[in-house]
Design a protein around this motif. Structure first.
Motif, PDB file in Angstrom:
ATOM      1  N   SER A 112     -11.083  -5.476  -7.228  1.00  0.00           N
ATOM      2  CA  SER A 112     -11.803  -5.926  -6.033  1.00  0.00           C
ATOM      3  C   SER A 112     -11.529  -7.387  -5.743  1.00  0.00           C
ATOM      4  O   SER A 112     -11.370  -7.785  -4.575  1.00  0.00           O
ATOM      5  CB  SER A 112     -13.311  -5.707  -6.205  1.00  0.00           C
ATOM      6  N   LEU A 123      -7.876  -7.715  -4.506  1.00  0.00           N
ATOM      7  CA  LEU A 123      -7.713  -7.054  -3.209  1.00  0.00           C
ATOM      8  C   LEU A 123      -8.094  -7.952  -2.044  1.00  0.00           C
ATOM      9  O   LEU A 123      -7.558  -7.799  -0.931  1.00  0.00           O
ATOM     10  CB  LEU A 123      -8.553  -5.765  -3.186  1.00  0.00           C
ATOM     11  N   GLU A 124      -9.002  -8.911  -2.286  1.00  0.00           N
ATOM     12  CA  GLU A 124      -9.437  -9.798  -1.211  1.00  0.00           C
ATOM     13  C   GLU A 124      -8.257 -10.529  -0.571  1.00  0.00           C
ATOM     14  O   GLU A 124      -8.291 -10.849   0.618  1.00  0.00           O
ATOM     15  CB  GLU A 124     -10.452 -10.810  -1.749  1.00  0.00           C
ATOM     16  N   TYR A 145      -5.314  -9.340   0.057  1.00  0.00           N
ATOM     17  CA  TYR A 145      -4.544  -8.450   0.916  1.00  0.00           C
ATOM     18  C   TYR A 145      -5.388  -7.750   1.978  1.00  0.00           C
ATOM     19  O   TYR A 145      -4.843  -7.187   2.920  1.00  0.00           O
ATOM     20  CB  TYR A 145      -3.847  -7.385   0.060  1.00  0.00           C
ATOM     21  N   ARG A 146      -6.691  -7.787   1.821  1.00  0.00           N
ATOM     22  CA  ARG A 146      -7.553  -6.976   2.674  1.00  0.00           C
ATOM     23  C   ARG A 146      -7.449  -7.312   4.161  1.00  0.00           C
ATOM     24  O   ARG A 146      -7.446  -6.394   4.996  1.00  0.00           O
ATOM     25  CB  ARG A 146      -9.006  -7.092   2.189  1.00  0.00           C
ATOM     26  N   ASP A 157      -6.699  -4.364   6.733  1.00  0.00           N
ATOM     27  CA  ASP A 157      -7.690  -4.005   7.751  1.00  0.00           C
ATOM     28  C   ASP A 157      -7.068  -4.009   9.144  1.00  0.00           C
ATOM     29  O   ASP A 157      -7.397  -3.174   9.991  1.00  0.00           O
ATOM     30  CB  ASP A 157      -8.876  -4.976   7.710  1.00  0.00           C
ATOM     31  N   PHE A 201      -7.522   3.157   5.786  1.00  0.00           N
ATOM     32  CA  PHE A 201      -7.416   2.383   4.554  1.00  0.00           C
ATOM     33  C   PHE A 201      -7.719   3.259   3.346  1.00  0.00           C
ATOM     34  O   PHE A 201      -8.583   4.133   3.407  1.00  0.00           O
ATOM     35  CB  PHE A 201      -8.391   1.197   4.591  1.00  0.00           C
ATOM     36  N   SER A 204      -7.553   3.077  -1.335  1.00  0.00           N
ATOM     37  CA  SER A 204      -7.259   2.279  -2.518  1.00  0.00           C
ATOM     38  C   SER A 204      -7.355   3.150  -3.765  1.00  0.00           C
ATOM     39  O   SER A 204      -8.016   4.192  -3.766  1.00  0.00           O
ATOM     40  CB  SER A 204      -8.223   1.087  -2.634  1.00  0.00           C
ATOM     41  N   ALA A 250      -3.421  -0.468  -3.046  1.00  0.00           N
ATOM     42  CA  ALA A 250      -4.222  -0.422  -1.821  1.00  0.00           C
ATOM     43  C   ALA A 250      -3.261  -0.248  -0.659  1.00  0.00           C
ATOM     44  O   ALA A 250      -2.149  -0.799  -0.669  1.00  0.00           O
ATOM     45  CB  ALA A 250      -5.044  -1.694  -1.650  1.00  0.00           C
ATOM     46  N   THR A 297      -1.131  -4.542  -6.337  1.00  0.00           N
ATOM     47  CA  THR A 297      -1.886  -5.796  -6.362  1.00  0.00           C
ATOM     48  C   THR A 297      -1.849  -6.530  -7.696  1.00  0.00           C
ATOM     49  O   THR A 297      -2.256  -7.691  -7.759  1.00  0.00           O
ATOM     50  CB  THR A 297      -3.359  -5.529  -5.995  1.00  0.00           C
TER      51      THR A 297
END
Length: 267
Positions: A7, A10-11, A13-14, A18, A26, A28, A35, A53
């Motif tokens: 988590s 992932l921030e 790439y989010r 999105d 989306f 994961s 993801a 990731t």
């Protein structure tokens, strides 16, 4: 990688995922450090990114997982798309441990391609930059067909067939996103010289299928397209737009980028 670690990583790439999800879904897989976004009918890195990731090279189970992902009948029939499975890897991570990455890939029948894929971030609003001899037209193609000159320019720039253009239209039409085209015309003879598209959903925006006629390249019409798409996005209260490109003349031109290596398996 634990759920908590995944988590946190992932921030990074989010935001671009999105944006890509304006046209898809989306997903994961924390245990595989993956993801991505699935855009049915366009399983290609720039439309349906699948990002690894973790920093260390993936093990064989990650690559086998990607090889086993079922492809829809519609996607299998799209001859514009490379049918091989793929994975996007942070360029910085790859360069830091290239020998081990290449060893894992080659031993499993995969290969990392030379040119990175850039996801460029654009922050609207931007001043709309239009050459003195040109004008810009905005068209809502959420449910409407593209104009004939729009189709013709895509065909020429991307070497597509009419059936591929039909698939692009179908993608826009079935999506929940609002999609507008930005068309740049040479004013004195109404010739279409550049075109781009922006899709908007829930405060996110993704630019797709941008191109400039070969005879009009080198005139900064890319900036006209991007500023036009950003103008549309800003009018819908979007604060970030993204575009994916492998064009070395366009990469790294904007305020923030994700540089990703493309790894491909066998067909």
């Amino acid at each position: 990688m634990s759920e908590t670690q995944f988590s946190a990583v992932l921030e990074r790439y989010r935001p671009c995922l999105d944006a890509a999800a304006t046209l898809g879904r989306f997903w994961s897989q924390a245990d595989k450090a993956l993801a991505g976004v699935t855009v049915e009918g366009w399983r290609a890195p720039g439309f349906s990114p699948v990002i690894y990731t973790a920093a260390e090279p993936p093990d064989a189970s990650v690559l086998h997982f990607l090889e086993d992902i079922p492809r829809s009948e519609e996607a299998d029939g799209n001859t514009a798309i490379d049918p091989r499975p793929y994975l996007l890897i942070c360029e910085q991570n790859y360069r830091a441990d290239q020998e081990n990455y290449d060893k894992v890939m080659l031993s499993n029948g995969w290969q990392v391609q030379e040119d990175p894929l850039s996801f460029n971030r654009i922050l609207p609003p931007l001043p709309l930059v239009v050459p003195l001899d040109s004008h810009v037209v905005f068209r809502d193609i959420t449910r409407a067909p593209m104009s004939n000159d729009h189709r013709d320019l895509l065909t020429e720039c991307f070497d597509l067939l009419p059936e591929h253009i039909d698939r692009i239209e179908e993608l826009y039409h079935r999506s929940s996103a609002k999609t507008l085209s930005v068309l740049v015309y040479r004013t004195f003879d109404a010739t279409l010289v550049a075109v781009g598209t922006v899709s908007i959903l829930k405060g996110r925006a993704m630019m797709t299928w941008g191109c400039v006629h070969p005879e009009h390249r080198g005139m900064d019409l890319h900036r006209t397209l991007v500023s036009g798409c950003a103008t549309v996005a800003a009018s819908h209260s979007v604060c970030q737009c993204w575009l994916a490109t492998r064009n070395p003349l366009v990469r790294r031109k904007w305020s923030g980028n994700l540089e990703l290596m493309i790894a491909r398996g066998s067909a």
